[in-house]
Scaffold this motif. Structure first.
Motif, PDB file in Angstrom:
ATOM      1  N   PHE A 123       0.861  -1.175   0.000  1.00 32.39           N
ATOM      2  CA  PHE A 123       0.000   0.000   0.000  1.00 32.39           C
ATOM      3  C   PHE A 123       0.898   1.225   0.000  1.00 32.39           C
ATOM      4  CE2 PHE A 123      -3.471  -2.771   0.913  1.00 32.39           C
ATOM      5  CZ  PHE A 123      -2.901  -3.791   1.662  1.00 32.39           C
ATOM      6  N   MET A 124       0.679   2.079  -0.981  1.00 35.96           N
ATOM      7  CA  MET A 124       1.642   3.148  -1.206  1.00 35.96           C
ATOM      8  C   MET A 124       0.928   4.485  -1.364  1.00 35.96           C
ATOM      9  SD  MET A 124       3.471   0.876  -4.145  1.00 35.96           S
ATOM     10  CE  MET A 124       5.064   1.677  -4.217  1.00 35.96           C
ATOM     11  N   TRP A 125       1.680   5.518  -1.107  1.00 33.97           N
ATOM     12  CA  TRP A 125       1.227   6.883  -1.371  1.00 33.97           C
ATOM     13  C   TRP A 125       2.267   7.581  -2.242  1.00 33.97           C
ATOM     14  CZ3 TRP A 125      -3.503   8.750  -0.413  1.00 33.97           C
ATOM     15  CH2 TRP A 125      -4.301   8.050   0.511  1.00 33.97           C
ATOM     16  N   TYR A 126       1.784   8.118  -3.353  1.00 34.98           N
ATOM     17  CA  TYR A 126       2.611   8.929  -4.222  1.00 34.98           C
ATOM     18  C   TYR A 126       2.153  10.380  -4.113  1.00 34.98           C
ATOM     19  CZ  TYR A 126       4.965   5.128  -6.758  1.00 34.98           C
ATOM     20  OH  TYR A 126       5.766   4.062  -7.116  1.00 34.98           O
ATOM     21  N   ARG A 127       3.085  11.289  -4.265  1.00 29.51           N
ATOM     22  CA  ARG A 127       2.799  12.714  -4.279  1.00 29.51           C
ATOM     23  C   ARG A 127       3.145  13.240  -5.670  1.00 29.51           C
ATOM     24  NH1 ARG A 127       6.103  15.830   0.066  1.00 29.51           N
ATOM     25  NH2 ARG A 127       7.800  15.178  -1.321  1.00 29.51           N
ATOM     26  N   GLN A 128       2.263  14.081  -6.198  1.00 24.98           N
ATOM     27  CA  GLN A 128       2.468  14.627  -7.532  1.00 24.98           C
ATOM     28  C   GLN A 128       2.264  16.128  -7.505  1.00 24.98           C
ATOM     29  OE1 GLN A 128      -0.214  13.174 -10.595  1.00 24.98           O
ATOM     30  NE2 GLN A 128       1.215  13.716 -12.226  1.00 24.98           N
ATOM     31  N   TYR A 129       3.334  16.861  -7.730  1.00 32.66           N
ATOM     32  CA  TYR A 129       3.220  18.309  -7.862  1.00 32.66           C
ATOM     33  C   TYR A 129       2.716  18.646  -9.253  1.00 32.66           C
ATOM     34  CZ  TYR A 129       5.815  18.765  -3.497  1.00 32.66           C
ATOM     35  OH  TYR A 129       6.212  18.696  -2.178  1.00 32.66           O
ATOM     36  N   SER A 130       2.160  19.850  -9.376  1.00 27.01           N
ATOM     37  CA  SER A 130       1.550  20.258 -10.634  1.00 27.01           C
ATOM     38  C   SER A 130       2.550  20.165 -11.791  1.00 27.01           C
ATOM     39  CB  SER A 130       1.035  21.696 -10.501  1.00 27.01           C
ATOM     40  OG  SER A 130       0.436  22.116 -11.685  1.00 27.01           O
ATOM     41  N   GLU A 178       5.866  10.886  -7.371  1.00 29.86           N
ATOM     42  CA  GLU A 178       7.037  10.346  -6.680  1.00 29.86           C
ATOM     43  C   GLU A 178       6.554   9.621  -5.425  1.00 29.86           C
ATOM     44  OE1 GLU A 178       9.596  13.506  -5.384  1.00 29.86           O
ATOM     45  OE2 GLU A 178       7.943  14.657  -4.531  1.00 29.86           O
ATOM     46  N   LEU A 179       7.216   8.518  -5.112  1.00 35.89           N
ATOM     47  CA  LEU A 179       6.813   7.721  -3.963  1.00 35.89           C
ATOM     48  C   LEU A 179       7.058   8.486  -2.670  1.00 35.89           C
ATOM     49  CD1 LEU A 179       5.781   4.991  -2.891  1.00 35.89           C
ATOM     50  CD2 LEU A 179       8.175   4.257  -2.780  1.00 35.89           C
ATOM     51  N   LEU A 180       6.025   8.532  -1.840  1.00 39.21           N
ATOM     52  CA  LEU A 180       6.120   9.202  -0.551  1.00 39.21           C
ATOM     53  C   LEU A 180       6.310   8.190   0.573  1.00 39.21           C
ATOM     54  CD1 LEU A 180       5.872  12.012   0.783  1.00 39.21           C
ATOM     55  CD2 LEU A 180       3.410  11.618   0.917  1.00 39.21           C
ATOM     56  N   CYS A 222      -3.087   7.275  -3.921  1.00 33.47           N
ATOM     57  CA  CYS A 222      -2.823   5.986  -3.310  1.00 33.47           C
ATOM     58  C   CYS A 222      -2.529   4.995  -4.429  1.00 33.47           C
ATOM     59  CB  CYS A 222      -3.997   5.527  -2.455  1.00 33.47           C
ATOM     60  SG  CYS A 222      -5.596   5.438  -3.296  1.00 33.47           S
ATOM     61  N   ALA A 223      -1.758   3.979  -4.108  1.00 32.49           N
ATOM     62  CA  ALA A 223      -1.389   2.977  -5.114  1.00 32.49           C
ATOM     63  C   ALA A 223      -1.245   1.630  -4.430  1.00 32.49           C
ATOM     64  CB  ALA A 223      -0.092   3.374  -5.821  1.00 32.49           C
ATOM     65  N   PHE A 224      -1.501   0.599  -5.188  1.00 28.86           N
ATOM     66  CA  PHE A 224      -1.515  -0.749  -4.648  1.00 28.86           C
ATOM     67  C   PHE A 224      -0.773  -1.677  -5.595  1.00 28.86           C
ATOM     68  CE2 PHE A 224      -4.826   0.229  -1.544  1.00 28.86           C
ATOM     69  CZ  PHE A 224      -5.413   1.350  -2.117  1.00 28.86           C
ATOM     70  N   VAL A 225       0.015  -2.575  -5.019  1.00 29.19           N
ATOM     71  CA  VAL A 225       0.704  -3.573  -5.836  1.00 29.19           C
ATOM     72  C   VAL A 225      -0.215  -4.783  -5.979  1.00 29.19           C
ATOM     73  CG1 VAL A 225       2.691  -5.097  -6.041  1.00 29.19           C
ATOM     74  CG2 VAL A 225       2.955  -2.819  -5.044  1.00 29.19           C
ATOM     75  N   THR A 226      -0.429  -5.193  -7.220  1.00 26.21           N
ATOM     76  CA  THR A 226      -1.252  -6.373  -7.452  1.00 26.21           C
ATOM     77  C   THR A 226      -0.378  -7.623  -7.483  1.00 26.21           C
ATOM     78  OG1 THR A 226      -1.047  -6.464  -9.854  1.00 26.21           O
ATOM     79  CG2 THR A 226      -2.639  -4.904  -8.961  1.00 26.21           C
ATOM     80  N   GLY A 227      -1.010  -8.749  -7.571  1.00 20.23           N
ATOM     81  CA  GLY A 227      -0.271 -10.000  -7.621  1.00 20.23           C
ATOM     82  C   GLY A 227       0.633 -10.111  -8.831  1.00 20.23           C
ATOM     83  N   PHE A 228       0.380  -9.317  -9.857  1.00 23.21           N
ATOM     84  CA  PHE A 228       1.200  -9.355 -11.059  1.00 23.21           C
ATOM     85  C   PHE A 228       2.280  -8.263 -11.039  1.00 23.21           C
ATOM     86  CE2 PHE A 228      -1.186 -12.602 -12.995  1.00 23.21           C
ATOM     87  CZ  PHE A 228      -2.512 -12.395 -12.672  1.00 23.21           C
ATOM     88  N   GLN A 229       2.548  -7.736  -9.845  1.00 28.23           N
ATOM     89  CA  GLN A 229       3.625  -6.758  -9.672  1.00 28.23           C
ATOM     90  C   GLN A 229       3.394  -5.497 -10.484  1.00 28.23           C
ATOM     91  OE1 GLN A 229       5.637  -7.291  -7.297  1.00 28.23           O
ATOM     92  NE2 GLN A 229       4.978  -9.380  -6.944  1.00 28.23           N
TER      93      GLN A 229
END
Lengths: 110, 114
Positions: free
Chosen positions: A33-40, A45-47, A89-96
């Protein structure tokens, strides 16, 4: 039903406020379970990332995962104008591969 | 941006014309990805590559093709551009897509199809 639900915002807060950003998901196979931050007009980028249920802290940021409720959160303490960005938010699936939420736009005013 | 460049950064084209976007990396990462980002949809995977000449489809691959003849370059081609392909395109790289699969993103290409 979408695999990932995330409120697009915008979420407007004053400087110094505590911010709570959330995602719900439906796929029990999600592993990380991941959080990325994106500036305008920039790439994301991974947070932070976490694997298990519970909390993970990194400075002013805390990532929280509740697998039983399929709910993840990102808390930002003492928010700063420089935190103004879109948070995905981002999620890794079983297929990477990664599955992303639509992103929440955060605006922190001085 | 972790040694990733995308070209062009902006492009305006007309419906029916072919378009090729280029992603170039200097990190020697094995895995490369193409995403599109649209309001209300977030980032969606178009195609990805797990090595030279090894590619596979993502969730929105219709109308797109890719090629990777060198480790450092990953090309995305719209054979006949349509207005629905107006979007911001991001390239990403990762070293090994195990565990949390951290992906590093390029600066994006803004494509407008008239």
């Amino acid at each position: 039903q979408k695999e990932v639900e995330q409120d697009p915002g915008p979420l407007s807060v004053p400087e110094g406020a505590i911010v709570s950003l959330n995602c719900t998901y439906s796929n029990s196979a999600f592993q990380y379970f991941m959080w990325y931050r994106q500036y305008s007009r920039k790439g994301p980028e991974l947070l932070m990332y976490t694997y298990s249920s519970g909390n993970k802290e990194d400075g002013r940021f805390t990532a929280q995962v509740d697998k039983s409720s399929k709910y993840i959160s990102l808390f930002i303490r003492d928010s700063q104008p420089s935190d103004s960005a879109t948070y995905l938010c981002a999620f890794v699936t079983g297929f990477q591969k990664l599955v992303f939420g639509t992103g929440t736009r955060l605006l922190v005013s001085p | 941006d972790a040694g990733i460049t995308q070209s062009p950064r902006h492009k305006v084209t007309e419906t029916g014309t072919p378009v090729t976007l280029r992603c170039h990396q200097t990190e020697n990462h094995r895995y490369m990805y193409w995403y599109r980002q649209d309001p209300g949809h977030g980032l969606r995977l178009i195609h990805y590559s797990y090595g030279v000449k090894d590619t596979d489809k993502g969730e929105v691959s219709d109308g797109y093709s890719v090629s990777r003849s060198k480790t450092e370059d990953f090309l995305l081609t719209l054979e006949s551009a349509t207005s629905s392909q107006t979007s911001v395109y991001f390239c990403a790289i990762s070293e090994v897509p195990g565990s949390y699969n951290e992906q590093f993103f390029g600066p994006g290409t803004r494509l407008t199809v008239l």
